[in-house]
Design an enzyme around this catalytic site. Structure first.
Site, PDB file in Angstrom:
ATOM      1  N   SER A  91       2.302  -8.494   0.017  1.00 31.65           N
ATOM      2  CA  SER A  91       3.796  -8.702   0.600  1.00 31.65           C
ATOM      3  C   SER A  91       3.493  -8.115   2.032  1.00 31.65           C
ATOM      4  O   SER A  91       4.669  -8.160   2.643  1.00 31.65           O
ATOM      5  CB  SER A  91       4.867  -7.925  -0.169  1.00 31.65           C
ATOM      6  OG  SER A  91       5.148  -8.733  -1.284  1.00 31.65           O
ATOM      7  N   LYS A  97       5.133 -10.044   4.834  1.00 33.19           N
ATOM      8  CA  LYS A  97       6.609 -10.105   5.102  1.00 33.19           C
ATOM      9  C   LYS A  97       6.840  -9.281   6.196  1.00 33.19           C
ATOM     10  O   LYS A  97       8.015  -9.332   6.997  1.00 33.19           O
ATOM     11  CB  LYS A  97       7.454  -9.355   3.978  1.00 33.19           C
ATOM     12  CG  LYS A  97       7.448 -10.218   2.855  1.00 33.19           C
ATOM     13  CD  LYS A  97       8.095  -9.797   1.296  1.00 33.19           C
ATOM     14  CE  LYS A  97       7.760 -10.402   0.333  1.00 33.19           C
ATOM     15  NZ  LYS A  97       7.779  -9.562  -1.068  1.00 33.19           N
ATOM     16  N   SER A 155      11.179  -5.428  -1.030  1.00 30.30           N
ATOM     17  CA  SER A 155      10.214  -6.343  -0.838  1.00 30.30           C
ATOM     18  C   SER A 155      10.396  -7.643  -1.575  1.00 30.30           C
ATOM     19  O   SER A 155       9.491  -8.153  -2.182  1.00 30.30           O
ATOM     20  CB  SER A 155       8.689  -5.760  -1.157  1.00 30.30           C
ATOM     21  OG  SER A 155       7.636  -6.973  -0.638  1.00 30.30           O
ATOM     22  N   LYS A 178       5.776  -0.494   4.949  1.00 31.44           N
ATOM     23  CA  LYS A 178       5.874  -1.900   4.010  1.00 31.44           C
ATOM     24  C   LYS A 178       4.690  -1.923   3.292  1.00 31.44           C
ATOM     25  O   LYS A 178       3.341  -1.549   3.617  1.00 31.44           O
ATOM     26  CB  LYS A 178       5.912  -3.023   4.935  1.00 31.44           C
ATOM     27  CG  LYS A 178       5.973  -4.373   4.188  1.00 31.44           C
ATOM     28  CD  LYS A 178       7.504  -4.565   3.684  1.00 31.44           C
ATOM     29  CE  LYS A 178       7.447  -5.675   2.508  1.00 31.44           C
ATOM     30  NZ  LYS A 178       6.714  -5.155   1.487  1.00 31.44           N
TER      31      LYS A 178
END
Length: 409
Positions: free
Chosen positions: A97, A100, A155, A272
């Site tokens: 992820s 992203k 997420s 993140k």
């Protein structure tokens, strides 16, 4: 010889600075004074000229964290553009992820009004028993802003799919979901190329494992640095939780907690995560150190183990992050010339030439080394308050940074 020119014969690296070297350094009316310092050296090297894509970092003495499980790590001071630590920084790896990060950047590039409403399509939704999500419901209406919260905080893969479909339709001029998402991913890859990122490629906006989706710790750190430069995205990743209500007649509440387990600890101000069986446990995060500088770190491929129900039961990225930050705290100090403890002799040199520094970003140095030198470079005499030259810092023959100096009053 000008009264403003002084020549010195000093050590530089393993040899001597000769008189011819001194003449070369002082040519054109410039003065170069090199001094060996014994108390503090550098743990770092100058990052590449481009802050966004620091792909040609030079190595000085480096941090030495022990026991990391990560396959790849890259950490640099984004304020002073100085590399702090790297381990296999250019190895292409799955990133989960962390994709992203790029999704959010392309949305911000494409959508000028974040209050724009998006009607959630059935194709946006995901199996919430398998994928990270914000629990989008087809038929709900959410603003782009709320979708960004769901993308970056819990997420949400569904948030990524909705944003890619909507923004992709703006890019392509086509409302077909597959066509729009394809156009969005094309823009992600074009964006990476525009930034000089040669080891990143994306096949989707959500980070589901795909054979040809990959990046590196160095390039993820560069991308997350860019995210932190965006005021709105920086605000979102700094939040431990979010809560918002869909703007359609259903008025559904959407809320969740961050996946960043270290947010608010040890100076970490945003991050993140990315986790899949192929990628392992990954994280990119920003830390504000005691000097006020922002340090960006990307950790890829830390040990991650799943049980038979595909639940993550071992997650070593946080221990890896703690180990790395602990090494920074123990082995580095951030200094601003003149600093008599860190750079003995510089204050006296500046006093002789009647120059001074002003407030500036500190530079990270390693405690207990002896390979750092300073070079005071001055031009022709100027009026009080005007720029007079610079203090250049070196680790061996590698320049770590430069501070302007001004004529004292």
């Amino acid at each position: 010889m000008s009264s403003r020119t002084r020549l010195f014969t000093k050590f530089w690296g393993s040899g001597f600075m000769t008189s011819s070297d001194a003449k070369r350094l002082s040519s054109g009316g410039l003065t170069a004074s090199l001094s060996r310092r014994n108390l503090v050296g550098s743990a770092v090297a100058l990052a590449a000229a481009s802050r966004l894509a620091p792909t040609i970092a030079q190595e000085g003495a480096s941090l030495a964290p022990t026991g990391l499980t990560a396959q790849s790590v890259y950490s640099f001071d984004a304020t002073s553009d100085v590399l702090l630590y790297s381990q296999n920084p250019d190895e292409r790896l799955a990133i989960g992820s962390l994709v992203k990060i790029v999704t959010a950047l392309i949305v911000m590039e494409t959508v000028s009004d974040l209050s724009t409403e998006v009607l959630i399509d059935e194709s946006d939704t995901v199996d919430i028993t398998v994928y990270s999500n914000m629990q989008l419901v087809a038929g709900d209406t959410l603003t782009v802003s709320l979708l960004l919260y769901g993308l970056l905080i819990p997420s949400g893969n569904d948030g990524a799919r909705a944003l890619a479909r909507y923004a992709g339709s703006q890019i392509s001029g086509n409302d077909d979901p597959d066509t729009a998402r394809s156009a969005f991913v094309d823009r992600m890859n074009a964006f990476a190329q525009e930034q000089g990122l040669v080891n990143s490629q994306f096949l989707n906006a959500d980070g589901i494992d795909a054979r040809d989706t990959f990046s590196t710790a160095r390039e993820i750190a560069a991308l997350f640095s860019l995210l932190m430069d965006n005021e709105r995205l920086r605000e979102i990743v700094s939040l431990p939780t979010y809560r918002g209500t869909s703007s359609g007649p259903e008025a559904r509440v959407y809320e969740d907690d961050t996946t960043n387990q270290r947010l608010g600890q040890n100076g970490i101000i945003g991050g993140k995560t990315g986790t899949t069986e192929e990628a392992g446990a990954c994280v990119a995060f920003a830390r504000e150190d005691a000097s006020g500088n922002t340090v960006i770190t990307a950790i890829l491929g830390s040990t991650a183990e799943y049980n038979d129900s595909s639940e993550l039961v071992t997650d070593e990225r946080w221990n890896d992050a703690d180990t790395l930050l602990g090494a920074m705290d123990e082995q580095l100090t951030w200094i601003e010339p003149p600093d008599d403890d860190a750079l003995p002799g510089l204050g006296d040199e500046m006093s002789v030439w009647q120059v001074e520094t002003r407030e500036q970003a500190p530079v990270p140095m390693r405690v207990g080394d002896d390979q750092t030198m300073f070079q005071l470079v001055l031009g022709a005499p100027v009026a009080a308050g005007e720029a007079a030259g610079s203090v250049d810092l070196f680790y061996g023959e590698i320049q770590l940074g430069s501070f302007p100096v001004y004529q004292a009053g």
